[in-house]
Motif scaffolding. Structure first.
Motif, mmCIF file in Angstrom:
data_model
loop_
_atom_site.group_PDB
_atom_site.id
_atom_site.type_symbol
_atom_site.label_atom_id
_atom_site.label_comp_id
_atom_site.label_asym_id
_atom_site.label_seq_id
_atom_site.Cartn_x
_atom_site.Cartn_y
_atom_site.Cartn_z
ATOM 1 N N ILE A 76 -29.025 95.848 34.875
ATOM 2 C CA ILE A 76 -30.143 96.375 34.110
ATOM 3 C C ILE A 76 -30.153 95.618 32.780
ATOM 4 C CG2 ILE A 76 -31.237 98.418 33.123
ATOM 5 C CD1 ILE A 76 -29.402 100.134 34.912
ATOM 6 N N VAL A 77 -31.264 94.897 32.543
ATOM 7 C CA VAL A 77 -31.332 94.149 31.291
ATOM 8 C C VAL A 77 -32.777 94.036 30.815
ATOM 9 C CG1 VAL A 77 -31.310 91.967 32.584
ATOM 10 C CG2 VAL A 77 -30.718 91.950 30.178
ATOM 11 N N PRO A 78 -33.065 94.373 29.550
ATOM 12 C CA PRO A 78 -32.150 94.997 28.619
ATOM 13 C C PRO A 78 -32.005 96.497 28.895
ATOM 14 C CG PRO A 78 -34.309 94.760 27.625
ATOM 15 C CD PRO A 78 -34.403 94.143 28.984
ATOM 16 N N SER A 79 -30.854 97.033 28.617
ATOM 17 C CA SER A 79 -30.624 98.466 28.824
ATOM 18 C C SER A 79 -31.336 99.277 27.743
ATOM 19 C CB SER A 79 -29.125 98.780 28.772
ATOM 20 O OG SER A 79 -28.431 98.035 29.748
ATOM 21 N N GLN A 80 -31.847 100.437 28.156
ATOM 22 C CA GLN A 80 -32.561 101.310 27.235
ATOM 23 C C GLN A 80 -31.929 102.708 27.290
ATOM 24 O OE1 GLN A 80 -36.574 101.202 28.693
ATOM 25 N NE2 GLN A 80 -36.908 99.066 28.083
ATOM 26 N N PRO A 81 -32.025 103.477 26.217
ATOM 27 C CA PRO A 81 -31.440 104.826 26.230
ATOM 28 C C PRO A 81 -31.942 105.690 27.389
ATOM 29 C CG PRO A 81 -31.980 104.198 23.991
ATOM 30 C CD PRO A 81 -32.537 103.110 24.885
ATOM 31 N N GLY A 82 -33.193 105.502 27.790
ATOM 32 C CA GLY A 82 -33.739 106.257 28.911
ATOM 33 C C GLY A 82 -33.118 105.909 30.247
ATOM 34 N N ASP A 83 -32.323 104.849 30.283
ATOM 35 C CA ASP A 83 -31.616 104.482 31.518
ATOM 36 C C ASP A 83 -30.372 105.332 31.712
ATOM 37 O OD1 ASP A 83 -32.249 100.961 30.863
ATOM 38 O OD2 ASP A 83 -33.450 102.407 32.007
ATOM 39 N N SER A 84 -29.992 106.087 30.714
ATOM 40 C CA SER A 84 -28.795 106.922 30.811
ATOM 41 C C SER A 84 -28.980 107.955 31.923
ATOM 42 C CB SER A 84 -28.522 107.632 29.478
ATOM 43 O OG SER A 84 -28.253 106.691 28.469
ATOM 44 N N ALA A 85 -28.115 107.881 32.924
ATOM 45 C CA ALA A 85 -28.219 108.732 34.115
ATOM 46 C C ALA A 85 -27.013 108.425 34.999
ATOM 47 C CB ALA A 85 -29.508 108.434 34.879
ATOM 48 N N VAL A 86 -26.936 109.114 36.114
ATOM 49 C CA VAL A 86 -25.922 108.777 37.126
ATOM 50 C C VAL A 86 -26.584 107.883 38.169
ATOM 51 C CG1 VAL A 86 -24.337 109.650 38.879
ATOM 52 C CG2 VAL A 86 -24.683 110.935 36.760
ATOM 53 N N TYR A 87 -25.939 106.769 38.478
ATOM 54 C CA TYR A 87 -26.463 105.819 39.441
ATOM 55 C C TYR A 87 -25.612 105.862 40.712
ATOM 56 C CZ TYR A 87 -29.452 104.006 35.813
ATOM 57 O OH TYR A 87 -30.413 103.897 34.831
ATOM 58 N N PHE A 88 -26.295 106.021 41.835
ATOM 59 C CA PHE A 88 -25.612 106.039 43.128
ATOM 60 C C PHE A 88 -26.029 104.811 43.925
ATOM 61 C CE2 PHE A 88 -23.716 110.207 43.217
ATOM 62 C CZ PHE A 88 -24.519 110.981 42.399
ATOM 63 N N CYS A 89 -25.078 104.126 44.513
ATOM 64 C CA CYS A 89 -25.430 103.140 45.520
ATOM 65 C C CYS A 89 -25.324 103.809 46.879
ATOM 66 C CB CYS A 89 -24.559 101.889 45.437
ATOM 67 S SG CYS A 89 -22.855 102.123 45.910
#
Lengths: 111, 119
Positions: A77-90
């Motif tokens: 993820i680039v650029p990272s943003q505060p709204g990207d804060s979450a749990v990511y599952f593959c």
């Protein structure tokens, strides 16, 4: 037997920098791989996917890389943003079937 | 809304009681899945319905768990004689299964989940 593993339970990144989330799998028969994003008290939402016949798929700020020889995939993820804060599952699966999920990585993007 | 809906959103029950969880998939989606997420864990597959085929029940943890899908649409997950270890968020998902062209990415659309607490 954990077929899909996310070995980092958490990741903290500064806003604007790159976030790299990693995932390993053991079953070479998976047809495709997906990344889901989950906010608290909500169901996972689809983010991006990649077929086993490709090694890269890009969608805006999100890129997924697949290394079949290493049985490894990553989400950038680039650029990272505060709204990207979450749990990511593959997740991994075969056409039309169940998905096998990793344990998740909690991403925190700090302003 | 056109998304997957689940009810109830929260369920608190006493050990030994039966519970029913409901899922309304996206209209037209042929496949329906149940998963659960226990505290601190990833999503665990439970059961999968695809059209008129026999369901894939390989993920059901015990015979206390069962699920039905009526008329190819709504599904109910039933847990009999609930135990404290059944406490989790139960998630339902649906998908359109691709049949032509290139690889069919099985994007599953998830509902908000039902949080089950067994006291």
């Amino acid at each position: 037997d954990q077929q899909v593993k996310q070995n980092s339970p958490s990741l903290s990144v500064q806003e604007g920098r790159i976030s790299i989330l990693n995932c390993d799998y053991t079953n070479s028969m998976f047809d495709y791989f997906l990344w889901y994003k989950k906010y608290p008290a909500e169901g996972p939402t689809f983010l991006i996917s990649i077929s086993s016949i490709k090694d890269k798929n890009e969608d805006g700020r999100f890129t997924v890389f697949l290394n079949k020889s290493a049985k490894h995939l990553s989400l950038h993820i680039v650029p990272s943003q505060p709204g990207d804060s979450a749990v990511y599952f593959c997740a991994a699966g075969n056409q039309g079937g169940k998905l096998i999920f990793g344990q998740g990585t909690e991403l925190s993007v700090k302003p | 809304g056109a998304g997957v809906s689940q009810s109830p959103s929260n369920k608190v029950t006493e050990k030994g009681k039966d519970v029913e969880l409901r899922c309304d998939p996206i209209s037209g989606h042929t496949a329906l899945y149940w998963y659960r997420q226990s505290l601190g864990q990833g999503l665990e597959f439970l059961i999968y319905f695809q059209g008129n085929s026999a369901p894939d029940k390989s993920g059901l943890p015990s015979d206390r768990f069962s699920a039905e899908r009526t008329g190819g649409s709504v599904s109910t997950l039933t847990i009999q004689r609930t135990q404290q270890e059944d406490s989790a968020v139960y998630l339902c998902a649906s998908s359109l299964v691709g049949t032509s062209g290139g690889p069919a990415y099985n994007e599953q659309f998830f509902g908000p989940g039902t949080r089950l607490t067994v006291l």
